[in-house]
Design an enzyme around this catalytic site. Structure first.
Site, PDB file in Angstrom:
ATOM      1  N   ARG A  27       0.808  -1.231   0.000  1.00 28.70           N
ATOM      2  CA  ARG A  27       0.000   0.000   0.000  1.00 28.70           C
ATOM      3  C   ARG A  27       0.837   1.277   0.000  1.00 28.70           C
ATOM      4  O   ARG A  27       0.408   2.307   0.507  1.00 28.70           O
ATOM      5  CB  ARG A  27      -0.954   0.029   1.196  1.00 28.70           C
ATOM      6  CG  ARG A  27      -2.013  -1.061   1.180  1.00 28.70           C
ATOM      7  CD  ARG A  27      -3.080  -0.763   0.132  1.00 28.70           C
ATOM      8  NE  ARG A  27      -4.258  -1.569   0.347  1.00 28.70           N
ATOM      9  CZ  ARG A  27      -5.392  -1.101   0.860  1.00 28.70           C
ATOM     10  NH1 ARG A  27      -5.507   0.142   1.198  1.00 28.70           N
ATOM     11  NH2 ARG A  27      -6.416  -1.905   0.993  1.00 28.70           N
ATOM     12  N   ARG A  31      -2.583   7.043   0.863  1.00 28.74           N
ATOM     13  CA  ARG A  31      -2.976   8.292   1.526  1.00 28.74           C
ATOM     14  C   ARG A  31      -1.977   8.894   2.494  1.00 28.74           C
ATOM     15  O   ARG A  31      -2.115  10.053   2.864  1.00 28.74           O
ATOM     16  CB  ARG A  31      -4.310   8.083   2.252  1.00 28.74           C
ATOM     17  CG  ARG A  31      -5.482   8.083   1.311  1.00 28.74           C
ATOM     18  CD  ARG A  31      -6.697   7.535   1.985  1.00 28.74           C
ATOM     19  NE  ARG A  31      -6.410   6.186   2.460  1.00 28.74           N
ATOM     20  CZ  ARG A  31      -7.267   5.418   3.111  1.00 28.74           C
ATOM     21  NH1 ARG A  31      -8.452   5.870   3.391  1.00 28.74           N
ATOM     22  NH2 ARG A  31      -6.941   4.198   3.481  1.00 28.74           N
ATOM     23  N   ARG A  40      -5.694  12.803  -5.406  1.00 26.98           N
ATOM     24  CA  ARG A  40      -6.962  12.208  -5.005  1.00 26.98           C
ATOM     25  C   ARG A  40      -8.059  13.261  -4.777  1.00 26.98           C
ATOM     26  O   ARG A  40      -9.240  12.971  -4.939  1.00 26.98           O
ATOM     27  CB  ARG A  40      -6.704  11.394  -3.734  1.00 26.98           C
ATOM     28  CG  ARG A  40      -7.873  10.775  -3.058  1.00 26.98           C
ATOM     29  CD  ARG A  40      -8.376   9.551  -3.792  1.00 26.98           C
ATOM     30  NE  ARG A  40      -9.281   8.853  -2.925  1.00 26.98           N
ATOM     31  CZ  ARG A  40     -10.518   9.275  -2.683  1.00 26.98           C
ATOM     32  NH1 ARG A  40     -10.963  10.348  -3.284  1.00 26.98           N
ATOM     33  NH2 ARG A  40     -11.282   8.613  -1.843  1.00 26.98           N
ATOM     34  N   ASP A  76      -6.781  -1.721  -7.515  1.00 29.53           N
ATOM     35  CA  ASP A  76      -7.398  -2.349  -6.346  1.00 29.53           C
ATOM     36  C   ASP A  76      -7.760  -3.785  -6.682  1.00 29.53           C
ATOM     37  O   ASP A  76      -8.009  -4.106  -7.840  1.00 29.53           O
ATOM     38  CB  ASP A  76      -8.649  -1.590  -5.905  1.00 29.53           C
ATOM     39  CG  ASP A  76      -8.953  -1.897  -4.436  1.00 29.53           C
ATOM     40  OD1 ASP A  76      -8.358  -1.234  -3.566  1.00 29.53           O
ATOM     41  OD2 ASP A  76      -9.741  -2.821  -4.171  1.00 29.53           O
ATOM     42  N   TYR A 153     -15.323 -10.483  -0.164  1.00 26.56           N
ATOM     43  CA  TYR A 153     -15.932  -9.162  -0.429  1.00 26.56           C
ATOM     44  C   TYR A 153     -17.220  -9.285  -1.237  1.00 26.56           C
ATOM     45  O   TYR A 153     -18.190  -8.570  -1.002  1.00 26.56           O
ATOM     46  CB  TYR A 153     -14.949  -8.252  -1.169  1.00 26.56           C
ATOM     47  CG  TYR A 153     -13.972  -7.578  -0.238  1.00 26.56           C
ATOM     48  CD1 TYR A 153     -14.374  -6.508   0.567  1.00 26.56           C
ATOM     49  CD2 TYR A 153     -12.666  -8.008  -0.141  1.00 26.56           C
ATOM     50  CE1 TYR A 153     -13.493  -5.905   1.440  1.00 26.56           C
ATOM     51  CE2 TYR A 153     -11.776  -7.406   0.731  1.00 26.56           C
ATOM     52  CZ  TYR A 153     -12.199  -6.346   1.515  1.00 26.56           C
ATOM     53  OH  TYR A 153     -11.319  -5.758   2.389  1.00 26.56           O
TER      54      TYR A 153
HETATM   55  O1  CP3 Z   1       0.084  -1.352  -2.571  1.00 31.61           O
HETATM   56  C1  CP3 Z   1      -0.151  -0.357  -3.288  1.00 31.61           C
HETATM   57  O2  CP3 Z   1       0.278   0.770  -3.050  1.00 31.61           O
HETATM   58  C2  CP3 Z   1      -0.952  -0.565  -4.540  1.00 31.61           C
HETATM   59  C3  CP3 Z   1      -2.306  -0.214  -4.424  1.00 31.61           C
HETATM   60  C4  CP3 Z   1      -3.313  -1.061  -3.676  1.00 31.61           C
HETATM   61  C5  CP3 Z   1      -4.543  -0.503  -3.232  1.00 31.61           C
HETATM   62  N1  CP3 Z   1      -5.310  -1.522  -2.786  1.00 31.61           N
HETATM   63  C6  CP3 Z   1      -4.892   0.904  -3.289  1.00 31.61           C
HETATM   64  C7  CP3 Z   1      -5.957   1.420  -2.423  1.00 31.61           C
HETATM   65  C8  CP3 Z   1      -3.334  -2.428  -3.401  1.00 31.61           C
HETATM   66  C9  CP3 Z   1      -2.255  -3.483  -3.615  1.00 31.61           C
HETATM   67  C10 CP3 Z   1      -4.612  -2.701  -2.848  1.00 31.61           C
HETATM   68  C11 CP3 Z   1      -5.055  -4.061  -2.492  1.00 31.61           C
HETATM   69  C12 CP3 Z   1      -6.257  -4.230  -1.691  1.00 31.61           C
HETATM   70  N2  CP3 Z   1      -7.452  -3.549  -1.791  1.00 31.61           N
HETATM   71  C13 CP3 Z   1      -6.436  -5.236  -0.711  1.00 31.61           C
HETATM   72  C14 CP3 Z   1      -5.406  -6.272  -0.357  1.00 31.61           C
HETATM   73  C15 CP3 Z   1      -4.313  -5.729   0.441  1.00 31.61           C
HETATM   74  C16 CP3 Z   1      -4.640  -5.380   1.833  1.00 31.61           C
HETATM   75  O3  CP3 Z   1      -4.424  -4.227   2.193  1.00 31.61           O
HETATM   76  O4  CP3 Z   1      -5.091  -6.266   2.559  1.00 31.61           O
HETATM   77  C17 CP3 Z   1      -7.725  -5.096  -0.175  1.00 31.61           C
HETATM   78  C18 CP3 Z   1      -8.314  -5.933   0.923  1.00 31.61           C
HETATM   79  C19 CP3 Z   1      -8.362  -4.035  -0.879  1.00 31.61           C
HETATM   80  C20 CP3 Z   1      -9.752  -3.549  -0.709  1.00 31.61           C
HETATM   81  C21 CP3 Z   1      -9.779  -2.153  -0.299  1.00 31.61           C
HETATM   82  N3  CP3 Z   1      -9.496  -1.074  -1.112  1.00 31.61           N
HETATM   83  C22 CP3 Z   1     -10.133  -1.652   0.977  1.00 31.61           C
HETATM   84  C23 CP3 Z   1     -10.515  -2.495   2.168  1.00 31.61           C
HETATM   85  C24 CP3 Z   1     -10.052  -0.263   0.898  1.00 31.61           C
HETATM   86  C25 CP3 Z   1     -10.481   0.714   1.932  1.00 31.61           C
HETATM   87  C26 CP3 Z   1      -9.594   0.776   3.057  1.00 31.61           C
HETATM   88  C27 CP3 Z   1      -8.609   1.852   2.826  1.00 31.61           C
HETATM   89  O5  CP3 Z   1      -7.415   1.598   2.962  1.00 31.61           O
HETATM   90  O6  CP3 Z   1      -9.102   2.967   2.563  1.00 31.61           O
HETATM   91  C28 CP3 Z   1      -9.590   0.080  -0.405  1.00 31.61           C
HETATM   92  C29 CP3 Z   1      -9.307   1.428  -0.912  1.00 31.61           C
HETATM   93  C30 CP3 Z   1      -7.910   1.690  -1.372  1.00 31.61           C
HETATM   94  N4  CP3 Z   1      -7.166   0.850  -2.148  1.00 31.61           N
HETATM   95  C31 CP3 Z   1      -7.160   2.874  -1.131  1.00 31.61           C
HETATM   96  C32 CP3 Z   1      -5.926   2.709  -1.803  1.00 31.61           C
HETATM   97  C33 CP3 Z   1      -4.804   3.694  -1.903  1.00 31.61           C
HETATM   98  C34 CP3 Z   1      -7.625   4.087  -0.365  1.00 31.61           C
HETATM   99  C35 CP3 Z   1      -8.531   4.848  -1.268  1.00 31.61           C
HETATM  100  C36 CP3 Z   1      -8.566   6.314  -1.031  1.00 31.61           C
HETATM  101  O7  CP3 Z   1      -7.725   7.031  -1.594  1.00 31.61           O
HETATM  102  O8  CP3 Z   1      -9.477   6.744  -0.335  1.00 31.61           O
END
Ligand code: CP3
Length: 349
Positions: A27, A31, A40, A76, A153
């Site tokens: 990740r 943010r 964003r 994502d 999910y």
């Molecule tokens: O690693 C990286 O930097 C690449 C980008 C990446 C994102 N999501 C961007 C993201 C990766 C590899 C993911 C994978 C992901 N997404 C997973 C598996 C990894 C993990 O963390 O367990 C899961 C379960 C998701 C589903 C998901 N997407 C959730 C639960 C959320 C909300 C929680 C949160 O962190 O806000 C997201 C949103 C998300 N995916 C954001 C980002 C940067 C935040 C979005 C925003 O800008 O508001």
């Protein structure tokens, strides 16, 4: 010879000699970076995923700003359920929500067959733009959710505490659960193959919810499908990383899925895992992401103890044990990366 200038990450994945330990953070495109929040501000999350220039811009940010040894494509795991026809809403305080989750055969029938080249073209385009922007400075990692985590999910419709709905499905209607997992696996195979073909140098499979299953259910409902996916990949030498959070047991059986790298969460002792499986796979991890809230002295101490637990020699890719938290100070992330780069030389003489 790899055309990538800094190929430490790829060499460590293959357990070839490296001068130091490579580091990237799950990740890392996110943010905690003010520069991410700036992009964003003007677009919602899904638009960012679907706009190759924006996805590429935030993918490269941690390479430029934090100095990580690999980029991971901003996207994502939930783009797959979206491509299967599910409406995804990103709700600011709640995270991702599917208003119409899959609960029975009738819901499952509504899922569409995915043509990756068409339905997920925006991801492949983002890879192309990102590769240009990276200019072979560091490798690019592509990723997918594991079928089990995606199913979770799709069935729950949102994050969950007890995962009651997906558990009801596996215990009351295992046939449908397996049919769905099989269908998702086929999409993941096509998707990861397309990512590799588009230029990703490695792929990671995220099984964030692997650890909510009991051991036998993990092998039946998750591991079986990860194994099927890896067997279906067409790759030259691109490593596959499997990160199954909370899966700390039977690691010899876990790595029989065919992964090159096993990702560890922070509850595991990386040195002990190395003793058990380190002659067969590289290990990635596993600093507690919350350590980045601490002051620099503690960050250095805890990071060093992970490195020393792994010990000398190649095969360790430093990472956090899960995603970087959105409110950690970016200078602490930068400090960690700089520290690993300096302090790890001693372990690679
Ligand atoms: O690693 C990286 O930097 C690449 C980008 C990446 C994102 N999501 C961007 C993201 C990766 C590899 C993911 C994978 C992901 N997404 C997973 C598996 C990894 C993990 O963390 O367990 C899961 C379960 C998701 C589903 C998901 N997407 C959730 C639960 C959320 C909300 C929680 C949160 O962190 O806000 C997201 C949103 C998300 N995916 C954001 C980002 C940067 C935040 C979005 C925003 O800008 O508001």
């Amino acid at each position: 010879m790899s055309p990538i200038k800094n190929d430490l990450f790829l060499r460590a994945c293959r357990r070839e000699r490296t001068e130091r330990t490579p580091i990237w953070m799950m990740r890392q495109a996110g943010r905690y970076l003010p520069e991410y929040r700036e992009v964003r501000k003007n677009s919602d999350f899904i638009t960012m995923c679907k706009t190759p220039e924006l996805a590429a811009e935030v993918t490269v940010q941690p390479v430029d700003l934090i100095g990580v040894d690999a980029a991971i494509l901003f996207s994502d795991i939930l783009v797959i359920p979206m491509a299967m026809g599910m409406d995804l809403q990103m709700i600011e305080s709640k995270g991702p929500v599917f208003p119409k989750p899959i609960r029975n055969e009738a819901d499952a029938k509504e899922l569409k067959k995915v043509d990756v080249q068409k339905d997920l073209k925006y991801v492949l385009d983002a890879i192309e733009v990102t590769k240009k922007a990276l200019d072979n400075r560091v490798p690019l990692i592509g990723f997918s959710g594991a079928p089990w985590t995606l199913l979770t999910y799709m069935v729950e419709g949102k994050g969950s505490k007890n995962f009651a709905e997906v558990k009801k499905l596996i215990y009351n209607n295992p046939k449908l659960a397996h049919e769905l997992l099989d269908q998702i696996s086929d999409v993941v195979i096509d998707y990861l193959n397309a990512k590799i073909e588009a230029g990703c140098n490695a792929v990671q499979i995220f099984d964030t919810w692997g650890g909510i299953l009991s051991q036998s259910e993990f092998f039946e409902f998750s591991h079986h499908y990860i194994t099927k996916i890896i067997a279906g990949l067409k790759r030259t030498d691109e490593p596959v990383i499997v990160f199954a959070k909370g899966v700390f047991y039977k690691l010899k059986r876990v790595i029989s899925c065919g992964c090159d790298v096993l990702g560890l969460d922070w509850t595991m002792d990386i040195g002990r895992v190395r003793t058990r499986v380190g002659d067969r796979v590289a290990l990635q991890g596993n600093l507690d992401p919350s350590v980045l809230y601490a002051d620099k002295k503690i960050i250095a101490e805890k990071a060093l103890s992970v490195m020393q637990s792994y010990g000398e020699g190649t095969g360790h890719i430093f990472n956090l044990g899960h995603g970087i938290l959105p409110d950690v100070p970016p200078e602490n992330a930068k400090f960690l990366v700089d520290f690993i780069k300096e302090a790890s030389y001693d372990l690679h003489r």
